[in-house]
Enzyme design. Sequence first.
Site, short mmCIF file in Angstrom:
data_model
loop_
_atom_site.label_atom_id
_atom_site.label_comp_id
_atom_site.label_asym_id
_atom_site.label_seq_id
_atom_site.Cartn_x
_atom_site.Cartn_y
_atom_site.Cartn_z
CG HIS A 1 2.02 -8.98 -1.50
ND1 HIS A 1 1.88 -8.20 -2.62
CD2 HIS A 1 1.91 -8.14 -0.43
CE1 HIS A 1 1.68 -6.94 -2.27
NE2 HIS A 1 1.69 -6.88 -0.95
CD GLN B 1 -1.30 0.03 3.70
OE1 GLN B 1 -2.41 -0.50 3.55
NE2 GLN B 1 -0.95 0.56 4.85
CG ASP C 1 0.40 -10.85 -4.72
OD1 ASP C 1 -0.20 -11.29 -3.73
OD2 ASP C 1 0.98 -9.75 -4.74
#
Length: 299
Positions: A282, A109, A226
């Site tokens: 990820h 993020q 991912d």
Amino acid sequence: MAACRALTLTALLLTLCNGKTEADPVPLVIWHGMGDSCCNPFSMGAVKKMVEEQIPGIYVLSLEIGNSIPEDMKNSFFLNVNEQVDGVCKELAQNPNLKNGYNSMGFSQGGQFLRAVAQRCPSPPMKNLISIGGQHQGVYGFPRCPGEISHMCDLIRKLLNYGAYTREVQDYLVQAEYWHDPINEEQYRNGSIFLADINQERHVNVSYKQNLQLLEKFVMVKFLNDTMVDPPDTEWFGFYRPGQSKETITLQESNLYMEDRLGLKEMEKAGRLVFLGVEGNHLQFSKEWFNKNIIPFLH
């Protein structure tokens, strides 16, 4: 005077022979991901060390959102993103080490948060933006969380189920601010207080487009295996086709690109948009991959 000229010429010749300049390395600003902190020795601390090993003398600022590591971690879940971005913009503007410009690198993020900095705060100038697993079209699913932060993730799921686009949840929950419901696009556009704004979903803010164009390179890294981010295509600015949650489209197929609301189409044509893929889940990459593929953008 002749002696001074001789010394200057000697210094110039030594510089040319060594293939070096006296300029300091471009500083680097790092923004961590959800549940992480600025200085975790196994994540951002390790990244900072890798960069410093490859680029001696570089100034690296790993952003701490708050006044302590526990507060930094908590704020990655529960501090309004717009407030975070505003605070970072002020911090960067007041940092004398960054006055001539800096590169930025966001993890998960932190990638879309640094893009908001680029769009909203062009001074000091951001040179290259490197997004590693960033969710630029948001997410439509919340991942499992390991160990000690799993209870936070359970709370977040309950809040998202309660209503991602209610004002109370948007103001309180970071992940709701980039929650993108492809089945209810109108509700997303009207309710999202962060992502819908920086992606020009409601109206076009000309300065956002102009400021993003100031980047020399915008690098997006997608993790090809991912299982944490839904959908993984968001890491390359793709997303679900509107109205359903199975078929995805690329950035180039989106209205955002075709209407060029952020200037990404123009940037790609100019060779300033870079798409990198890495095998792994990820944020899983090797030191060798990082040094080969990311370090060149930090010089």
